[in-house]
Design a protein around this motif. Structure first.
Motif, PDB file in Angstrom:
ATOM      1  N   LYS A   1       4.963 -51.922 -18.148  1.00  0.00           N
ATOM      2  CA  LYS A   1       4.831 -53.009 -19.120  1.00  0.00           C
ATOM      3  C   LYS A   1       5.960 -54.017 -18.948  1.00  0.00           C
ATOM      4  CE  LYS A   1       2.958 -49.785 -22.581  1.00  0.00           C
ATOM      5  NZ  LYS A   1       3.201 -49.172 -23.913  1.00  0.00           N
ATOM      6  N   LEU A   2       5.603 -55.284 -18.823  1.00  0.00           N
ATOM      7  CA  LEU A   2       6.620 -56.327 -18.815  1.00  0.00           C
ATOM      8  C   LEU A   2       7.250 -56.419 -20.200  1.00  0.00           C
ATOM      9  CD1 LEU A   2       4.800 -59.127 -16.768  1.00  0.00           C
ATOM     10  CD2 LEU A   2       6.310 -57.317 -15.932  1.00  0.00           C
ATOM     11  N   THR A   3       8.476 -56.900 -20.270  1.00  0.00           N
ATOM     12  CA  THR A   3       9.169 -56.962 -21.554  1.00  0.00           C
ATOM     13  C   THR A   3       9.942 -58.264 -21.714  1.00  0.00           C
ATOM     14  OG1 THR A   3      10.801 -55.852 -22.971  1.00  0.00           O
ATOM     15  CG2 THR A   3      11.205 -55.790 -20.598  1.00  0.00           C
ATOM     16  N   SER A   4      10.046 -58.690 -22.961  1.00  0.00           N
ATOM     17  CA  SER A   4      10.876 -59.863 -23.284  1.00  0.00           C
ATOM     18  C   SER A   4      12.082 -59.430 -24.104  1.00  0.00           C
ATOM     19  CB  SER A   4      10.060 -60.892 -24.075  1.00  0.00           C
ATOM     20  OG  SER A   4       9.552 -60.317 -25.278  1.00  0.00           O
ATOM     21  N   GLU A   5      12.190 -58.125 -24.322  1.00  0.00           N
ATOM     22  CA  GLU A   5      13.288 -57.585 -25.123  1.00  0.00           C
ATOM     23  C   GLU A   5      14.346 -56.998 -24.199  1.00  0.00           C
ATOM     24  OE1 GLU A   5      11.926 -54.917 -28.108  1.00  0.00           O
ATOM     25  OE2 GLU A   5      10.382 -56.291 -28.847  1.00  0.00           O
ATOM     26  N   TYR A   6      15.316 -57.809 -23.894  1.00  0.00           N
ATOM     27  CA  TYR A   6      16.433 -57.388 -23.048  1.00  0.00           C
ATOM     28  C   TYR A   6      17.624 -58.273 -23.352  1.00  0.00           C
ATOM     29  CZ  TYR A   6      14.616 -61.347 -20.334  1.00  0.00           C
ATOM     30  OH  TYR A   6      14.154 -62.584 -19.951  1.00  0.00           O
ATOM     31  N   PRO A   7      18.826 -57.839 -23.040  1.00  0.00           N
ATOM     32  CA  PRO A   7      20.014 -58.666 -23.297  1.00  0.00           C
ATOM     33  C   PRO A   7      19.937 -59.991 -22.530  1.00  0.00           C
ATOM     34  CG  PRO A   7      20.632 -56.397 -22.791  1.00  0.00           C
ATOM     35  CD  PRO A   7      19.169 -56.521 -22.485  1.00  0.00           C
ATOM     36  N   GLN A   8      20.130 -61.069 -23.231  1.00  0.00           N
ATOM     37  CA  GLN A   8      20.034 -62.379 -22.582  1.00  0.00           C
ATOM     38  C   GLN A   8      21.079 -62.559 -21.493  1.00  0.00           C
ATOM     39  OE1 GLN A   8      17.484 -64.671 -23.003  1.00  0.00           O
ATOM     40  NE2 GLN A   8      16.720 -62.819 -24.027  1.00  0.00           N
ATOM     41  N   ALA A   9      22.150 -61.806 -21.579  1.00  0.00           N
ATOM     42  CA  ALA A   9      23.175 -61.867 -20.536  1.00  0.00           C
ATOM     43  C   ALA A   9      22.641 -61.348 -19.210  1.00  0.00           C
ATOM     44  CB  ALA A   9      24.395 -61.050 -20.956  1.00  0.00           C
ATOM     45  N   LEU A  10      21.511 -60.624 -19.261  1.00  0.00           N
ATOM     46  CA  LEU A  10      20.927 -60.046 -18.053  1.00  0.00           C
ATOM     47  C   LEU A  10      19.639 -60.763 -17.649  1.00  0.00           C
ATOM     48  CD1 LEU A  10      21.450 -56.264 -18.890  1.00  0.00           C
ATOM     49  CD2 LEU A  10      23.005 -57.841 -17.735  1.00  0.00           C
ATOM     50  N   GLU A  11      19.564 -62.037 -17.964  1.00  0.00           N
ATOM     51  CA  GLU A  11      18.373 -62.841 -17.672  1.00  0.00           C
ATOM     52  C   GLU A  11      18.031 -62.823 -16.178  1.00  0.00           C
ATOM     53  OE1 GLU A  11      15.189 -65.617 -18.132  1.00  0.00           O
ATOM     54  OE2 GLU A  11      16.256 -64.389 -19.590  1.00  0.00           O
ATOM     55  N   THR A  12      19.024 -62.831 -15.308  1.00  0.00           N
ATOM     56  CA  THR A  12      18.734 -62.877 -13.870  1.00  0.00           C
ATOM     57  C   THR A  12      18.071 -61.593 -13.384  1.00  0.00           C
ATOM     58  OG1 THR A  12      20.985 -62.094 -13.389  1.00  0.00           O
ATOM     59  CG2 THR A  12      20.614 -64.474 -13.351  1.00  0.00           C
ATOM     60  N   ILE A  13      18.320 -60.492 -14.093  1.00  0.00           N
ATOM     61  CA  ILE A  13      17.712 -59.209 -13.720  1.00  0.00           C
ATOM     62  C   ILE A  13      16.325 -59.054 -14.319  1.00  0.00           C
ATOM     63  CG2 ILE A  13      17.913 -56.688 -13.943  1.00  0.00           C
ATOM     64  CD1 ILE A  13      20.952 -57.074 -13.980  1.00  0.00           C
ATOM     65  N   PHE A  14      16.168 -59.522 -15.570  1.00  0.00           N
ATOM     66  CA  PHE A  14      14.934 -59.258 -16.306  1.00  0.00           C
ATOM     67  C   PHE A  14      14.046 -60.486 -16.503  1.00  0.00           C
ATOM     68  CE2 PHE A  14      17.625 -55.677 -17.799  1.00  0.00           C
ATOM     69  CZ  PHE A  14      16.781 -54.639 -17.444  1.00  0.00           C
ATOM     70  N   ARG A  15      14.293 -61.537 -15.727  1.00  0.00           N
ATOM     71  CA  ARG A  15      13.384 -62.685 -15.811  1.00  0.00           C
ATOM     72  C   ARG A  15      11.952 -62.228 -15.575  1.00  0.00           C
ATOM     73  NH1 ARG A  15      16.100 -65.451 -11.654  1.00  0.00           N
ATOM     74  NH2 ARG A  15      14.092 -65.424 -10.612  1.00  0.00           N
ATOM     75  N   ALA A  16      11.012 -62.920 -16.209  1.00  0.00           N
ATOM     76  CA  ALA A  16       9.602 -62.514 -16.113  1.00  0.00           C
ATOM     77  C   ALA A  16       9.121 -62.454 -14.669  1.00  0.00           C
ATOM     78  CB  ALA A  16       8.738 -63.471 -16.925  1.00  0.00           C
ATOM     79  N   ASP A  17       9.591 -63.380 -13.820  1.00  0.00           N
ATOM     80  CA  ASP A  17       9.124 -63.399 -12.430  1.00  0.00           C
ATOM     81  C   ASP A  17       9.803 -62.334 -11.574  1.00  0.00           C
ATOM     82  OD1 ASP A  17      11.516 -64.865 -12.779  1.00  0.00           O
ATOM     83  OD2 ASP A  17      11.237 -65.888 -10.873  1.00  0.00           O
ATOM     84  N   VAL A  18      10.901 -61.749 -12.061  1.00  0.00           N
ATOM     85  CA  VAL A  18      11.621 -60.722 -11.308  1.00  0.00           C
ATOM     86  C   VAL A  18      11.143 -59.320 -11.694  1.00  0.00           C
ATOM     87  CG1 VAL A  18      13.908 -59.711 -10.881  1.00  0.00           C
ATOM     88  CG2 VAL A  18      13.654 -62.196 -11.060  1.00  0.00           C
ATOM     89  N   GLN A  19      10.678 -59.169 -12.923  1.00  0.00           N
ATOM     90  CA  GLN A  19      10.330 -57.837 -13.425  1.00  0.00           C
ATOM     91  C   GLN A  19       9.322 -57.070 -12.557  1.00  0.00           C
ATOM     92  OE1 GLN A  19       9.546 -57.440 -17.669  1.00  0.00           O
ATOM     93  NE2 GLN A  19      10.994 -59.083 -18.132  1.00  0.00           N
ATOM     94  N   PRO A  20       8.258 -57.703 -12.042  1.00  0.00           N
ATOM     95  CA  PRO A  20       7.332 -56.939 -11.195  1.00  0.00           C
ATOM     96  C   PRO A  20       8.003 -56.371  -9.946  1.00  0.00           C
ATOM     97  CG  PRO A  20       6.281 -58.939 -11.969  1.00  0.00           C
ATOM     98  CD  PRO A  20       7.730 -59.056 -12.343  1.00  0.00           C
ATOM     99  N   PHE A  21       8.932 -57.128  -9.352  1.00  0.00           N
ATOM    100  CA  PHE A  21       9.655 -56.635  -8.177  1.00  0.00           C
ATOM    101  C   PHE A  21      10.505 -55.428  -8.545  1.00  0.00           C
ATOM    102  CE2 PHE A  21      13.095 -56.382  -5.134  1.00  0.00           C
ATOM    103  CZ  PHE A  21      12.480 -56.636  -3.921  1.00  0.00           C
ATOM    104  N   ILE A  22      11.251 -55.529  -9.658  1.00  0.00           N
ATOM    105  CA  ILE A  22      12.092 -54.428 -10.116  1.00  0.00           C
ATOM    106  C   ILE A  22      11.236 -53.213 -10.455  1.00  0.00           C
ATOM    107  CG2 ILE A  22      13.668 -53.658 -11.923  1.00  0.00           C
ATOM    108  CD1 ILE A  22      15.056 -55.533 -10.092  1.00  0.00           C
ATOM    109  N   MET A  23      10.109 -53.460 -11.093  1.00  0.00           N
ATOM    110  CA  MET A  23       9.194 -52.391 -11.483  1.00  0.00           C
ATOM    111  C   MET A  23       8.730 -51.600 -10.255  1.00  0.00           C
ATOM    112  SD  MET A  23       5.677 -52.834 -13.681  1.00  0.00           S
ATOM    113  CE  MET A  23       6.466 -53.975 -14.815  1.00  0.00           C
ATOM    114  N   ASN A  24       8.425 -52.309  -9.192  1.00  0.00           N
ATOM    115  CA  ASN A  24       8.002 -51.691  -7.942  1.00  0.00           C
ATOM    116  C   ASN A  24       9.161 -50.942  -7.280  1.00  0.00           C
ATOM    117  OD1 ASN A  24       6.789 -52.988  -4.744  1.00  0.00           O
ATOM    118  ND2 ASN A  24       6.547 -50.988  -5.621  1.00  0.00           N
ATOM    119  N   TRP A  25      10.323 -51.554  -7.264  1.00  0.00           N
ATOM    120  CA  TRP A  25      11.512 -51.006  -6.608  1.00  0.00           C
ATOM    121  C   TRP A  25      11.988 -49.716  -7.282  1.00  0.00           C
ATOM    122  CZ3 TRP A  25      16.554 -54.464  -6.154  1.00  0.00           C
ATOM    123  CH2 TRP A  25      17.517 -53.793  -5.375  1.00  0.00           C
TER     124      TRP A  25
END
Length: 308
Positions: free
Chosen positions: A195-219
């Motif tokens: 599940k993609l999420t919008s609930e994360y620390p804003q300081a970690l935007e580069t890690i949890f940006r919506a376009d990055v999340q699918p890559f991280i999810m796979n990794w």
């Protein structure tokens, strides 16, 4: 022959140590996505081949990306080839896309595994090499061990982590700001469930940006310790004591996970394979200092592992 031409040829075929470095260089397109450079020692019938896989981000075949121009992987390739080992290093597919200004926003971690397998298959089909070894640096360690399984003759991890990427990030966040651990862990739990999420620390935007999340999810689905344990081939795990990104403990954990693994810890070597005698400032600056030589202990360790 002209005296100056003779002198030039002599100098060209000698390195700074006075050793012969006869090898040829050729740029190769593996497919429409992957370009790289092949170095082959001359006068060697069917040499062994080392395929070098780069670290995280838009890293090119030489180990460089924006604000990090060190040529570490180019130096590694040239050093190994001077010792009689053919090498192939390649740009990650995102590098070519950036150059052509046609970036695929849906690149997955699995795409990088596919690319590494394509490289291995290309050279196996060519049948010009007696054995094929995979060298994975940083993120390339995990990619390399996944691609190497049942295909390569040996695997070498350079500064590879022993944990899935979510655990690595949570550990790093905890070291910087423990107050962010709970929210970061919760965000990863959501990704773990697909599940993609919008609930994360804003300081970690580069890690949890919506376009990055699918890559991280796979990794994050891949556990390096589980994968390295499954490799039925010689394995070498290398890390440096001055690595700011991957601790020696990670290398030790990979070694413990694999009965076939040898471990080499190199004093004062950092993440980009340089020897650092000074403090963290010198270490950080070195990422963009291409004049530095890479560790001689590293190249000797790897070449002996492959050749012996």
């Amino acid at each position: 022959m002209n005296y100056y031409l003779s002198l030039f040829l002599i100098c060209f075929f000698l390195n700074v140590n006075g050793q012969e470095t006869y090898y040829s260089s050729k740029d190769i397109a593996i497919n429409t996505l992957i370009d790289g450079t092949l170095l082959v020692p001359n006068n060697t019938a069917k040499p062994k081949l080392a395929i070098i896989i780069t670290d995280y981000g838009p890293t090119d075949r030489n180990g460089n990306q924006n604000f990090s121009n060190n040529n570490a992987l180019k130096k590694l390739a040239e050093s190994l080839t001077s010792k009689g080992i053919a090498t192939f290093r390649y740009d990650k597919r995102i590098v070519k896309q950036i150059l052509k200004k046609k970036i695929d926003a849906h690149i997955t971690f699995d795409d990088y595994i596919t690319d590494a397998i394509s490289v291995i298959d290309y050279f196996k089909n060519e049948a010009s090499y007696s054995e094929i070894y995979i060298i994975g640096h940083g993120q390339g360690s995990l990619i390399g061990m996944l691609a190497a399984k049942d295909k390569a003759d040996g695997f070498i991890s350079l500064a590879g982590t022993s944990q899935s990427i979510d655990k690595v990030i949570i550990e790093q966040i905890g070291a910087m700001d423990p107050t962010l651990i709970e929210a970061t862990t919760k965000a990863f739990e959501s990704l773990k469930q697909g599940k993609l999420t919008s609930e994360y620390p804003q300081a970690l935007e580069t890690i949890f940006r919506a376009d990055v999340q699918p890559f991280i999810m796979n990794w994050m689905q891949y556990d390096p310790q589980h994968i390295i344990k499954s490799l039925d081939m010689p394995v070498l795990v290398v890390n440096g004591t001055k690595d700011l990104q991957v601790s020696v403990d990670e290398a030790k954990a990979l070694k413990l996970a694999s009965q076939k693994a040898d471990l080499k810890v190199i004093d004062n070597m950092n993440h980009v394979l340089f020897i650092i005698e000074g403090d963290e400032l010198e270490n950080s600056k070195s990422y963009n200092e291409s004049f530095r030589p890479i560790s001689e202990v590293l190249t000797t360790t790897i070449s002996e592992f492959i050749l012996n």
